[in-house]
Scaffold this active site. Sequence first.
Site, PDB file in Angstrom:
ATOM      1  N   SER A  27      35.143  53.783  26.061  1.00  0.00           N
ATOM      2  CA  SER A  27      35.846  53.660  27.343  1.00  0.00           C
ATOM      3  C   SER A  27      35.359  52.475  28.166  1.00  0.00           C
ATOM      4  O   SER A  27      35.862  52.251  29.269  1.00  0.00           O
ATOM      5  CB  SER A  27      35.684  54.946  28.153  1.00  0.00           C
ATOM      6  OG  SER A  27      34.333  55.180  28.423  1.00  0.00           O
TER       7      SER A  27
ATOM      8  N   THR B 151      36.377  57.410  38.969  1.00  0.00           N
ATOM      9  CA  THR B 151      36.734  57.402  37.553  1.00  0.00           C
ATOM     10  C   THR B 151      38.011  58.216  37.386  1.00  0.00           C
ATOM     11  O   THR B 151      38.374  58.999  38.262  1.00  0.00           O
ATOM     12  CB  THR B 151      35.597  57.994  36.698  1.00  0.00           C
ATOM     13  OG1 THR B 151      35.985  57.964  35.321  1.00  0.00           O
ATOM     14  CG2 THR B 151      35.262  59.422  37.083  1.00  0.00           C
TER      15      THR B 151
HETATM   16  N1  GLY Z   1      39.600  54.342  36.259  1.00  0.00           N
HETATM   17  C1  GLY Z   1      39.791  53.355  35.298  1.00  0.00           C
HETATM   18  C2  GLY Z   1      41.172  53.020  35.013  1.00  0.00           C
HETATM   19  O1  GLY Z   1      42.081  53.741  35.377  1.00  0.00           O
HETATM   20  O2  GLY Z   1      41.392  52.008  34.399  1.00  0.00           O
END
Ligand code: GLY
Length: 333
Positions: free
Chosen positions: A86, A244
């Site tokens: 990620s 997040t």
């Molecule tokens: N929170 C990270 C994204 O949506 O890219």
Amino acid sequence: MYNRRKFIGSAAALGIIGLLPSKIVSAGKRKPFLSKANKFPIILSTWSHGIVANAESMRLLENGASVLDAVEKGVMIPEGDPKNHSVGLGGIPDRDGKVTLDASIMDSEGNAGGVCFLEDIVHPVSVARMVMEKTPHVLLAGKGALQFALENGFKREKLLTPESKKVWEQMIKRKNYEPRINWEEKHNDFHDTIGLLAIDGSADMAGACTTSGLGGKVRGRVGDSPIIGAGLFVDNEIGAATATGMGELVMKTLGSFLVVEFMRKGASPQEACEKAILRIVDKVVGHEKYQIGFIALNKKGETGAYSLQPGFNYALSANGENVLINADSYFRK
Ligand code: GLY
């Protein structure tokens, strides 16, 4: 006020064998961290990859590094980990199979930098810091950001690993593919971010936020992480917050700025995170399908965290411990 969240489970379930925190605690048990100010320095960051990031940040702070160095170098650990899908190297690519990265950083003077839609650079947070320190700008995007990075000594590297390519191939096969709500190792196409906040021994704060964004996103999509005020905000007089989850929801409410503004009005970090989630619930249609998590820190060293869905956790390094904590959430299981 806090429901007791289920103990998060074994290390195997977390997929972090070898990166274990000293303990994992439930939301109910984190009260001591919330009800009294912790001893400085304090570091907190999103998700279980925060444990290794916090450990590096704390090591640096304890060795006299600046709080800005500490937040940058902390998040560089997950950025450089090919097994972390990620963030940075090995991130899940967009719909077209390209890994594109977003990152931001803020210091205690209110300086800010960010990069978005950046390809081929393992450490976007360091490019964001260079944007902050070497240009009069705040955000560089795409090819311009890459050109800036290369001109400033960063090396081009392939970010798509065989493993992340495999995940992407499975993902695009599914016609009904939808972003996952939480980090789920069994699906492997999870979507999350590392946001890390720190306060040093002099009560100066900084923050960093970095992600490969939503796996399978439309090419060119940029999330909340590089947007100052959305994915990250630091006001050294008040506090800091980072986010997040599904960035679109955070962007529509300028979530991290909102958390800091609630703290400015007197809310504790915990109350501020809860109010920002409530704002999303009130204002964003379709929020039920997605996850959002906020973490926050104030000038007194109090911390808070809250999420939309169950399953969000964060790493807190304070008082000689580095623990993974299950955040409380708006929706319950
Ligand atoms: N929170 C990270 C994204 O949506 O890219």
